[in-house]
Motif scaffolding. Structure first.
Motif, PDB file in Angstrom:
ATOM      1  N   ASN A   1     -32.270  -6.631 -29.208  1.00  0.00           N
ATOM      2  CA  ASN A   1     -33.554  -6.870 -28.730  1.00  0.00           C
ATOM      3  C   ASN A   1     -33.703  -5.997 -27.433  1.00  0.00           C
ATOM      4  OD1 ASN A   1     -34.544  -8.819 -30.715  1.00  0.00           O
ATOM      5  ND2 ASN A   1     -33.487 -10.362 -29.489  1.00  0.00           N
TER       6      ASN A   1
ATOM      7  N   LYS B   1     -35.629  -3.963 -24.636  1.00  0.00           N
ATOM      8  CA  LYS B   1     -36.989  -3.949 -23.732  1.00  0.00           C
ATOM      9  C   LYS B   1     -37.110  -2.404 -23.503  1.00  0.00           C
ATOM     10  CE  LYS B   1     -37.621  -6.959 -20.703  1.00  0.00           C
ATOM     11  NZ  LYS B   1     -37.370  -7.787 -19.239  1.00  0.00           N
TER      12      LYS B   1
ATOM     13  N   GLN C   1     -34.090  -7.771 -23.805  1.00  0.00           N
ATOM     14  CA  GLN C   1     -35.242  -8.714 -23.610  1.00  0.00           C
ATOM     15  C   GLN C   1     -34.759  -9.803 -22.514  1.00  0.00           C
ATOM     16  OE1 GLN C   1     -38.438  -8.374 -24.270  1.00  0.00           O
ATOM     17  NE2 GLN C   1     -38.090  -6.558 -25.822  1.00  0.00           N
ATOM     18  N   ASP C   2     -33.513  -9.917 -22.495  1.00  0.00           N
ATOM     19  CA  ASP C   2     -33.122 -11.252 -21.689  1.00  0.00           C
ATOM     20  C   ASP C   2     -32.766 -10.739 -20.250  1.00  0.00           C
ATOM     21  OD1 ASP C   2     -30.647  -9.942 -22.309  1.00  0.00           O
ATOM     22  OD2 ASP C   2     -29.904 -11.922 -22.964  1.00  0.00           O
ATOM     23  N   ASP C   3     -32.751  -9.204 -19.972  1.00  0.00           N
ATOM     24  CA  ASP C   3     -32.920  -8.270 -18.926  1.00  0.00           C
ATOM     25  C   ASP C   3     -31.260  -8.145 -18.653  1.00  0.00           C
ATOM     26  OD1 ASP C   3     -35.384  -8.054 -18.167  1.00  0.00           O
ATOM     27  OD2 ASP C   3     -35.435 -10.140 -17.059  1.00  0.00           O
TER      28      ASP C   3
END
Length: 65
Positions: A2, A4, A32-34
């Motif tokens: 995922n 970003k 997405q979860d950094d």
């Protein structure tokens, strides 16, 4: 994966007192979860293949700072 965003990474080399900046062989991937991944530009690397797919879907790799 995922993704970003993806950003190029530069490296600086000093030769005879002169600094030169050039693009490194790694991409910095922010998920997405950094979480961050450092992915080598290698066609055989599955994370790099995921980045290429992400780009094919219309996303853009950011230039290095």
């Amino acid at each position: 994966m995922n993704i970003k965003n993806v950003k190029k990474q530069n490296s600086t080399v000093t030769v005879d007192g002169v600094s030169q900046t050039k693009e490194a062989g790694l991409l910095i991937v922010t998920l997405q979860d950094d979480k961050k991944l450092y992915v080598p530009k290698n066609e055989e690397n599955t994370d790099y293949q995921a980045i290429l797919q992400w780009v094919a879907e219309g996303n853009t790799i950011q230039e290095a700072d």
